[in-house]
Design a protein around this motif. Structure first.
Motif, PDB file in Angstrom:
ATOM      1  N   MET A   1       0.614  -1.260   0.156  1.00  0.00           N
ATOM      2  CA  MET A   1      -0.224  -0.545  -0.486  1.00  0.00           C
ATOM      3  C   MET A   1       0.671   1.209  -0.005  1.00  0.00           C
ATOM      4  SD  MET A   1      -3.167   0.823   2.779  1.00  0.00           S
ATOM      5  CE  MET A   1      -4.417  -0.284   1.905  1.00  0.00           C
ATOM      6  N   SER A   2       0.573   2.373  -0.886  1.00  0.00           N
ATOM      7  CA  SER A   2       0.937   3.650  -0.912  1.00  0.00           C
ATOM      8  C   SER A   2       1.626   4.241   0.328  1.00  0.00           C
ATOM      9  CB  SER A   2       0.960   4.237  -2.298  1.00  0.00           C
ATOM     10  OG  SER A   2      -0.290   4.118  -2.324  1.00  0.00           O
ATOM     11  N   SER A   3       2.277   5.094   0.448  1.00  0.00           N
ATOM     12  CA  SER A   3       2.189   5.486   1.718  1.00  0.00           C
ATOM     13  C   SER A   3       0.807   6.965   1.643  1.00  0.00           C
ATOM     14  CB  SER A   3       3.835   6.791   1.443  1.00  0.00           C
ATOM     15  OG  SER A   3       4.442   6.144   1.497  1.00  0.00           O
ATOM     16  N   ARG A   4       0.994   7.928   0.352  1.00  0.00           N
ATOM     17  CA  ARG A   4      -0.095   8.251  -0.361  1.00  0.00           C
ATOM     18  C   ARG A   4      -1.674   8.068  -0.051  1.00  0.00           C
ATOM     19  NH1 ARG A   4      -0.791  12.162  -4.468  1.00  0.00           N
ATOM     20  NH2 ARG A   4      -3.484  12.903  -4.321  1.00  0.00           N
ATOM     21  N   ARG A   5      -1.525   6.287  -0.130  1.00  0.00           N
ATOM     22  CA  ARG A   5      -3.382   5.512   0.346  1.00  0.00           C
ATOM     23  C   ARG A   5      -3.189   5.705   1.842  1.00  0.00           C
ATOM     24  NH1 ARG A   5      -6.546   2.919  -2.499  1.00  0.00           N
ATOM     25  NH2 ARG A   5      -4.887   3.056  -4.518  1.00  0.00           N
ATOM     26  N   LEU A   6      -2.083   5.772   2.381  1.00  0.00           N
ATOM     27  CA  LEU A   6      -1.987   5.699   3.897  1.00  0.00           C
ATOM     28  C   LEU A   6      -2.080   6.962   4.953  1.00  0.00           C
ATOM     29  CD1 LEU A   6       0.680   3.314   4.662  1.00  0.00           C
ATOM     30  CD2 LEU A   6      -1.007   2.560   5.027  1.00  0.00           C
ATOM     31  N   ALA A   7      -1.927   8.178   4.162  1.00  0.00           N
ATOM     32  CA  ALA A   7      -2.073   9.268   4.126  1.00  0.00           C
ATOM     33  C   ALA A   7      -3.183   9.859   3.998  1.00  0.00           C
ATOM     34  CB  ALA A   7      -1.261  10.348   3.798  1.00  0.00           C
ATOM     35  N   LYS A   8      -4.172   8.989   2.762  1.00  0.00           N
ATOM     36  CA  LYS A   8      -5.711   9.426   2.801  1.00  0.00           C
ATOM     37  C   LYS A   8      -6.688   8.295   3.793  1.00  0.00           C
ATOM     38  CE  LYS A   8      -5.390  10.386  -1.673  1.00  0.00           C
ATOM     39  NZ  LYS A   8      -6.148   9.752  -2.811  1.00  0.00           N
ATOM     40  N   ILE A   9      -6.462   7.040   4.572  1.00  0.00           N
ATOM     41  CA  ILE A   9      -7.381   6.562   4.966  1.00  0.00           C
ATOM     42  C   ILE A   9      -6.908   6.869   6.372  1.00  0.00           C
ATOM     43  CG2 ILE A   9      -7.012   3.491   6.719  1.00  0.00           C
ATOM     44  CD1 ILE A   9      -6.334   2.973   3.674  1.00  0.00           C
ATOM     45  N   SER A  10      -5.360   7.577   7.449  1.00  0.00           N
ATOM     46  CA  SER A  10      -5.207   8.004   8.286  1.00  0.00           C
ATOM     47  C   SER A  10      -6.396   9.697   8.506  1.00  0.00           C
ATOM     48  CB  SER A  10      -4.450   8.053   8.776  1.00  0.00           C
ATOM     49  OG  SER A  10      -3.353   9.156   8.260  1.00  0.00           O
ATOM     50  N   ILE A 173      -0.584  17.349   6.987  1.00  0.00           N
ATOM     51  CA  ILE A 173       0.100  16.967   6.673  1.00  0.00           C
ATOM     52  C   ILE A 173       1.402  16.200   6.142  1.00  0.00           C
ATOM     53  CG2 ILE A 173       2.579  18.384   8.465  1.00  0.00           C
ATOM     54  CD1 ILE A 173       0.453  19.292  10.657  1.00  0.00           C
ATOM     55  N   TRP A 174       1.164  15.091   6.809  1.00  0.00           N
ATOM     56  CA  TRP A 174       1.653  14.166   5.520  1.00  0.00           C
ATOM     57  C   TRP A 174       1.225  13.639   4.765  1.00  0.00           C
ATOM     58  CZ3 TRP A 174       0.133   8.565   7.090  1.00  0.00           C
ATOM     59  CH2 TRP A 174       1.479   7.468   6.489  1.00  0.00           C
ATOM     60  N   LEU A 175       0.187  14.057   4.061  1.00  0.00           N
ATOM     61  CA  LEU A 175      -0.642  13.668   2.990  1.00  0.00           C
ATOM     62  C   LEU A 175       0.231  15.124   1.918  1.00  0.00           C
ATOM     63  CD1 LEU A 175      -2.228  11.959   0.588  1.00  0.00           C
ATOM     64  CD2 LEU A 175      -3.889  13.733   1.664  1.00  0.00           C
ATOM     65  N   GLY A 176       0.425  16.225   2.268  1.00  0.00           N
ATOM     66  CA  GLY A 176       1.180  17.470   2.090  1.00  0.00           C
ATOM     67  C   GLY A 176       2.148  17.478   1.546  1.00  0.00           C
ATOM     68  N   ARG A 177       3.342  15.958   2.281  1.00  0.00           N
ATOM     69  CA  ARG A 177       4.389  16.801   1.765  1.00  0.00           C
ATOM     70  C   ARG A 177       4.802  14.942   1.074  1.00  0.00           C
ATOM     71  NH1 ARG A 177       6.886  16.251   7.924  1.00  0.00           N
ATOM     72  NH2 ARG A 177       7.654  18.313   8.815  1.00  0.00           N
ATOM     73  N   ILE A 178       3.101  14.166   0.940  1.00  0.00           N
ATOM     74  CA  ILE A 178       3.549  13.334  -0.216  1.00  0.00           C
ATOM     75  C   ILE A 178       3.181  14.115  -1.440  1.00  0.00           C
ATOM     76  CG2 ILE A 178       2.204  11.398  -1.107  1.00  0.00           C
ATOM     77  CD1 ILE A 178       2.507  10.201   1.664  1.00  0.00           C
ATOM     78  N   ARG A 179       2.409  15.323  -1.568  1.00  0.00           N
ATOM     79  CA  ARG A 179       2.406  15.722  -3.072  1.00  0.00           C
ATOM     80  C   ARG A 179       2.802  16.372  -3.223  1.00  0.00           C
ATOM     81  NH1 ARG A 179      -4.221  17.404  -2.182  1.00  0.00           N
ATOM     82  NH2 ARG A 179      -5.779  14.781  -1.977  1.00  0.00           N
ATOM     83  N   ARG A 180       4.329  17.184  -1.871  1.00  0.00           N
ATOM     84  CA  ARG A 180       5.050  18.351  -2.391  1.00  0.00           C
ATOM     85  C   ARG A 180       5.712  17.713  -3.069  1.00  0.00           C
ATOM     86  NH1 ARG A 180       3.270  21.068   2.250  1.00  0.00           N
ATOM     87  NH2 ARG A 180       4.764  20.393   2.626  1.00  0.00           N
ATOM     88  N   SER A 181       6.501  16.094  -2.614  1.00  0.00           N
ATOM     89  CA  SER A 181       7.153  15.295  -3.179  1.00  0.00           C
ATOM     90  C   SER A 181       7.235  14.709  -4.456  1.00  0.00           C
ATOM     91  CB  SER A 181       7.300  14.024  -2.411  1.00  0.00           C
ATOM     92  OG  SER A 181       8.121  14.900  -0.907  1.00  0.00           O
ATOM     93  N   ALA A 182       5.990  14.518  -4.788  1.00  0.00           N
ATOM     94  CA  ALA A 182       5.509  14.200  -5.866  1.00  0.00           C
ATOM     95  C   ALA A 182       5.681  15.222  -7.111  1.00  0.00           C
ATOM     96  CB  ALA A 182       4.282  13.210  -6.112  1.00  0.00           C
ATOM     97  N   ARG A 227       1.286   9.325 -12.255  1.00  0.00           N
ATOM     98  CA  ARG A 227      -0.382   9.355 -12.210  1.00  0.00           C
ATOM     99  C   ARG A 227      -0.570   7.607 -11.791  1.00  0.00           C
ATOM    100  NH1 ARG A 227      -3.399   9.958 -17.345  1.00  0.00           N
ATOM    101  NH2 ARG A 227      -2.318   7.996 -17.413  1.00  0.00           N
ATOM    102  N   ASP A 228       0.262   7.250 -12.600  1.00  0.00           N
ATOM    103  CA  ASP A 228      -0.392   5.455 -12.478  1.00  0.00           C
ATOM    104  C   ASP A 228       0.798   5.169 -11.092  1.00  0.00           C
ATOM    105  OD1 ASP A 228      -1.500   5.669 -14.899  1.00  0.00           O
ATOM    106  OD2 ASP A 228       0.884   5.316 -16.357  1.00  0.00           O
ATOM    107  N   SER A 229       1.447   5.414 -10.563  1.00  0.00           N
ATOM    108  CA  SER A 229       1.545   5.022  -9.773  1.00  0.00           C
ATOM    109  C   SER A 229       0.481   5.404  -7.677  1.00  0.00           C
ATOM    110  CB  SER A 229       2.999   5.413  -8.905  1.00  0.00           C
ATOM    111  OG  SER A 229       3.371   7.064  -8.687  1.00  0.00           O
ATOM    112  N   GLY A 230      -0.340   6.103  -8.400  1.00  0.00           N
ATOM    113  CA  GLY A 230      -0.584   6.709  -7.538  1.00  0.00           C
ATOM    114  C   GLY A 230      -0.067   8.059  -6.986  1.00  0.00           C
ATOM    115  N   ALA A 231       1.027   8.336  -7.206  1.00  0.00           N
ATOM    116  CA  ALA A 231       1.650  10.220  -6.668  1.00  0.00           C
ATOM    117  C   ALA A 231       0.778  10.975  -7.062  1.00  0.00           C
ATOM    118  CB  ALA A 231       3.524   9.662  -6.697  1.00  0.00           C
ATOM    119  N   LEU A 232       0.304  11.073  -8.010  1.00  0.00           N
ATOM    120  CA  LEU A 232      -0.227  12.402  -8.696  1.00  0.00           C
ATOM    121  C   LEU A 232      -1.900  12.083  -8.744  1.00  0.00           C
ATOM    122  CD1 LEU A 232       1.709  14.233 -11.068  1.00  0.00           C
ATOM    123  CD2 LEU A 232       1.274  15.531  -8.683  1.00  0.00           C
TER     124      LEU A 232
END
Length: 248
Positions: A1-10, A173-182, A227-232
């Protein structure tokens, strides 16, 4: 499970926690005020008047109980000057009565408000005398009972809401950092972000130098992979794609 999905679930779990906390707070507040508060469990004595009641050892609430028309003015039942004398059985110490004004509870024009808390030293039958300036009150009485034993639930839900709020902030905050990294993975073609050239073996320019169209194609491929990896998200992908095609 990707970090982005985990952040959304939390984040979703934190929001659900806050909703449950608010609902539980309201329900427990209503139950404690209207169902679990046995303000007249041990009986009532008219004002002015006298009577004998069997009271248990421990804290006993003493409330003004009356009938109101149209609800208490100003949102609360006014407490007039009142007096109470609690005479213990033979050989029992005098109860200690402490003023403790509570909030008004009204159900179908029947209103009561806590006035005192009496510390009863031992269970027994107590003689009670009441008086007070109760002109204008309808059927005034002093009610003897106890408050809800589940009042702590209100604070449990308050604590749950605070935990949910902290978890929601941390997840955002976690989700925002993942998006900025992507986003930083996509090299922007802006002057303020120059790309340093790396020395390479000399070769015919036509074989290795990419045209502007080639650069755009490479950036579009990178975007599609993110996009295909879920980062965007699809919306972020379309926004960056439009910028690239416009030459930004």
């Amino acid at each position: 499970m990707s970090s982005r999905r985990l952040a959304k679930i939390s984040l979703a779990a934190a929001v659900v926690m806050m909703v449950v906390a608010v609902g539980g707070f309201v329900v427990s507040l209503v139950l404690n005020a209207f169902v679990l508060d046995k303000y007249n469990a041990y009986g009532e004595v008219p004002i002015p008047g006298s009577g004998s009641l069997h009271l248990p050892a421990g804290d006993v609430t003493v409330s003004l109980h009356t009938v109101v028309i149209g609800g208490p003015s100003g949102g609360g039942l006014p407490v007039p000057p009142l007096g109470v004398t609690i005479s213990p059985p033979d050989g029992v110490a005098q109860p200690v009565v402490t003023e403790n004004i509570g909030s008004t509870t009204t159900v179908n024009n029947d209103a009561h408000v806590r006035v005192w808390v009496a510390q009863i030293p031992a269970a027994g039958t107590y003689n009670i005398m009441t008086d007070g300036k109760v002109n204008g009150f309808i059927d005034p009485r002093l009610a003897f009972g106890h408050s809800s034993s589940y009042g702590f639930l209100v604070w449990v839900f308050v604590g749950l809401f605070v935990v949910g709020l902290v978890a929601c902030s941390a997840s955002a905050i976690w989700l925002g950092r993942i998006r900025r990294s992507a986003m930083s993975a996509v090299v922007p073609a802006h002057p303020e972000f120059p790309v340093e050239s790396v020395a390479a073996p000399e070769a015919p320019p036509a074989a290795h130098e990419l045209t502007d169209e080639g650069v755009r194609l490479e950036r579009l491929k990178t975007l599609a992979a993110l996009r295909d990896s879920g980062a965007l998200t699809e919306e972020e992908f379309e926004t960056e794609k439009r910028r690239i095609l416009e030459g930004h």
